[in-house]
Design a protein around this motif. Structure first.
Motif, short mmCIF file in Angstrom:
data_model
loop_
_atom_site.label_atom_id
_atom_site.label_comp_id
_atom_site.label_asym_id
_atom_site.label_seq_id
_atom_site.Cartn_x
_atom_site.Cartn_y
_atom_site.Cartn_z
N TYR A 47 0.81 -1.21 0.00
CA TYR A 47 0.00 0.00 0.00
C TYR A 47 0.85 1.26 0.00
O TYR A 47 0.49 2.28 -0.61
CB TYR A 47 -0.95 0.03 1.21
N HIS A 50 1.33 3.82 -2.83
CA HIS A 50 0.35 4.86 -3.18
C HIS A 50 0.68 6.22 -2.54
O HIS A 50 0.88 7.20 -3.26
CB HIS A 50 -1.07 4.38 -2.86
N HIS A 74 -1.78 10.83 3.92
CA HIS A 74 -3.15 11.19 3.59
C HIS A 74 -4.18 10.07 3.78
O HIS A 74 -5.35 10.34 4.00
CB HIS A 74 -3.24 11.78 2.18
N ASP A 75 -3.75 8.81 3.69
CA ASP A 75 -4.73 7.72 3.86
C ASP A 75 -4.69 7.06 5.23
O ASP A 75 -5.41 6.09 5.47
CB ASP A 75 -4.50 6.64 2.78
N ASP A 141 -3.87 12.72 -5.24
CA ASP A 141 -4.36 11.41 -4.84
C ASP A 141 -5.18 10.80 -5.98
O ASP A 141 -5.00 9.66 -6.38
CB ASP A 141 -5.22 11.60 -3.58
N ASN A 145 -4.64 7.45 -8.36
CA ASN A 145 -5.69 6.42 -8.41
C ASN A 145 -6.15 6.17 -9.84
O ASN A 145 -6.45 5.05 -10.23
CB ASN A 145 -6.88 6.81 -7.53
#
Ligand code: MN
Length: 719
Positions: A47, A50, A74-75, A141, A145
């Motif tokens: 992950y 990202h 950010h996530d 972001d 994506n």
């Protein structure tokens, strides 16, 4: 996977990072790696790739150190066990605020219905973001994506691509970040219209070699021509992006072969003066296409974009689009809003912050702001201060002024929804109808066919639409009421003299006198009488010759003389100068005989009687207040409500009710409930003849053992 060190190297090109900054970035990286550990993306990659890629994009956008750190984190709050509090304690308030902002935007509901409301949704995002960096980080972001969308299911691909196309690509365009816009457009196009995308890519691929050769040849000629004028701008040849070509084909209904200005040249000059000199040289060398020259230097685009655009017939007889601008203008064209930012030691310069918001306001073209205090408001954080965006249960977006209530919302949907509103649920919770809505609220209105607008609504609604509609309803209703009242006054008046109003009306005798009274028709006559503009007595005299009016008995004559001084209505109130008026008692104060009272002329409902000290009277038109008195002969009964506080012990209730009955006061309703402090509160609706009877019974109840207080209550409405 991009490496952290590459990102940090990139930052060094535009930020001067302190050791502390670098430590903080590394700390964020380590933290993100820790909380995301074990998580995988749909592509199978760890992950962490990202947030790293997103941070790389943020660096390419040239954002500040806080944005970089936010990119890494950010996530974390959304997808891991990390909390906002933890982020704040480790990285400070600013980072926590930015991470929270990005998380919040991600949670805004996007439904397919939004397409129609895309503009509103973009504003909603800006309102939610509060800080423009949040929006830019979200764009980064989204870009990553979109780049990795192939790993998701077709359903998700379509949804995310359409959201990107409707919301994020136009936002990026507005913010002037050209490279992000074109990439977002191309990627969404690929998933939204895969067939067209495939066909077009194949066509482009076939032409690519030829185009490239063409660009090189034209470039050589350009350099040569320009050097004749002693100009040597930096020249870049490029092709239109795939969605740009598609858009052109759609807009101008062209086949691929007929799209000519696929090739564009960008000439970057050293100065503004050279821009115009270069333009002159280009036009001197090749024939310009009429109507295609645009001076965006003198007249910049809304997003701050500056450039000279022209199209010429090139050396091979083909159209060539040429853009000419300075290096600084080029930066703006590529990075948009962020290119205006100034950094001081990796942080946004204080004065820079001011500029960001000022620029942003202009970029978004919502308003021309001249007032410096408005700028200050924008800087304080709220990008859009004067509106709220709320959702219908079906996901429709409504824009309302700040302070708007569920009633404003209901009227914005439909007049009938407004008129019939009884209750409102905001985010699933019941709220009062005067509740102030906030951005992001989902509002559901419960209607009932028995409900109708209330004059009190006018006190809190803020939209002019709602105000007008409520007033319209009240006016129509008042007219209806007045008409009924007017009609019954006429009938009663004539009947008193043994006359049948309806029969006289049928004969046409009434219609004959209407012009004299300046009345249009019978409906108007009822209204005039209902509103008290014309008295029924005057009408009677005009219609029926005095000899035909029944002679009155002596007794009646004497009574009439008294009546001219004071006229008593059925309700036991004497009203000077008014004949045949309906009266009603106000519920707000429920006056009793023995109390000073004041009448208030209500349209269509006769006269309402209030206590002289009723606070409601302060709100009414002085001209419509009239003096009234109790008729001393009145032997009616009036309701009152009494509140008794007593200890909660057996037998006390029967002592109280016994006291009422021994004072000959009837109870029409009683309600008792216990409080948490061993007390009970009883509410008694009683019927009394006048104030002194009420006062007597209150006195007696106060004497009952265990009673702590007895009060008369103001409002009498259903318990
Ligand atoms: Mn993300």
């Amino acid at each position: 996977m991009i490496r952290l060190n590459d990102i940090i190297d990139n930052l060094d090109h535009y930020l001067h990072l302190s050791e502390k900054d670098v430590d903080m970035i590394k700390k964020a990286y380590v933290y993100s790696a820790k909380v995301h550990s074990g998580q995988k993306r749909s592509s199978g990659e760890p992950y962490l790739s990202h947030p790293l890629e997103v941070t790389g994009i943020i660096a390419k956008m040239k954002l500040d150190v806080s944005s970089i750190i936010t990119g890494l984190l950010h996530d974390t709050v959304e997808d891991t066990l990390a909390t906002s509090e933890e982020i704040e304690s480790m990285f400070g308030k600013e980072i926590a605020f930015l991470v929270e902002g990005v998380t919040k935007i991600g949670q805004l509901p996007y439904t397919s219905k939004i397409e129609r409301q895309a503009e509103g949704f973009r504003k909603l995002i800006l309102a939610t973001a509060k800080d423009i960096r949040v929006v830019l980080i979200k764009l980064a972001d989204r870009l990553h994506n979109m780049r990795t969308l192939e790993h998701l299911s077709p359903d998700k691909q379509k949804r995310i691509a359409s959201e990107t196309f409707d919301i994020y690509a136009p936002m990026s365009h507005r913010l002037g970040i050209n490279w992000v816009t074109t990439e977002l457009e191309d990627l969404s196009f690929r998933y939204l219209n895969p067939d067209a995308y495939k066909t077009l890519s194949k066509q482009i691929a076939k032409k690519r070699k030829a185009w490239e050769a063409h660009v090189e040849e034209a470039k050589v000629i350009l350099i040569e021509k320009l050097s004749e004028f002693d100009l040597s701008p930096e020249i870049a040849g490029r092709f239109k992006h795939i969605y740009g070509i598609y858009r052109k084909m759609q807009e101008q209904n062209l086949e691929f072969e007929n799209v000519y200005d696929v090739i564009a040249f960008r000439l970057i000059t050293n100065s503004l003066k050279e821009c115009y000199e270069t333009l002159g040289a280009v036009h001197a060398s090749w024939k310009p296409v009429p109507g295609r020259f645009k001076d965006y230097i003198a007249l910049p685009k809304g997003n701050g974009y500056q450039s000279l655009h022209t199209t010429v017939i090139g050396p091979f007889g083909e159209r060539m689009e040429i853009q000419i601008r300075t290096r600084a203008m080029h930066e703006v064209a590529e990075s948009g809003v962020a290119s205006h930012w100034k950094y001081k030691e990796g942080k946004l310069d204080g004065s820079g912050t001011y500029e960001i918001y000022a620029t942003l306001r202009q970029l978004l073209e919502w308003k021309d702001i001249q007032d410096p205090t408005e700028y200050m408001e924008a800087i304080k954080g709220e990008l859009i201060a004067d509106v709220v965006y709320v959702f219908t249960p079906k996901g429709d977006l409504k824009e309302l002024p700040i302070g708007a209530t569920p009633i404003d919302f209901a009227y914005s949907i439909h007049t009938e929804v407004g008129n019939k509103s009884t209750r409102a649920n905001v985010n699933g919770k019941l709220v009062p109808l005067n509740h102030q809505l906030k951005t992001g609220d989902t509002v559901e209105i419960v209607t009932s066919k028995d409900q109708h607008p209330n004059r009190d609504w006018l006190k809190f609604v803020v939209t002019s639409g709602a105000k007008t509609k409520i007033r319209n309803w009240l006016r129509t209703e008042e007219r209806k009421q007045s008409e009924i009242v007017g009609k019954s006054i006429c009938e009663r008046k004539f009947k008193q003299h043994g006359l049948d109003f309806q029969a006289i009306l049928k004969k046409g005798d009434i219609s004959n006198v209407l012009p004299e009274l300046k009345i249009k028709d019978i409906k108007d006559l009822y209204l005039a009488i209902g509103f008290g503009k014309i008295s029924a007595n005057d009408l009677l005299k005009k219609v029926v010759p005095s000899e035909n009016i029944d002679a009155e008995s002596n007794k009646e004559r004497i009574e009439k003389i008294i009546k001219t001084i004071t006229s008593s209505s059925d309700g036991g109130v004497l009203i000077r100068g008014y004949d045949d008026v309906m009266i009603r008692f106000a519920n707000c104060c429920s006056p009793l005989p023995g109390e000073d009272i004041i009448g208030y002329i209500t349209r269509g409902k006769g006269i309402t009687i209030h206590r002289h000290d009723c606070p409601k009277l302060l709100e009414v038109d002085l001209a419509r207040r009239i003096d009234v008195e109790w008729d001393s002969k009145f032997k009616g009964s009036r309701p009152a409500r009494i509140l008794v506080t007593c200890t909660d012990k057996p037998g006390i209730l029967s002592s109280i009710t016994n006291t009422f009955s021994s004072s000959e006061v009837n109870i029409s309703k009683a309600e008792i409930h216990s409080t948490d402090v061993e007390d009970a509160i009883g509410t008694f609706d009683v019927v009394v003849t006048d104030l002194s009877q009420l006062e007597d019974v209150i006195k007696s109840i106060k004497k009952v053992k265990g009673v702590k207080s007895v009060e008369r209550m103001q409002e009498i409405e259903a318990i």
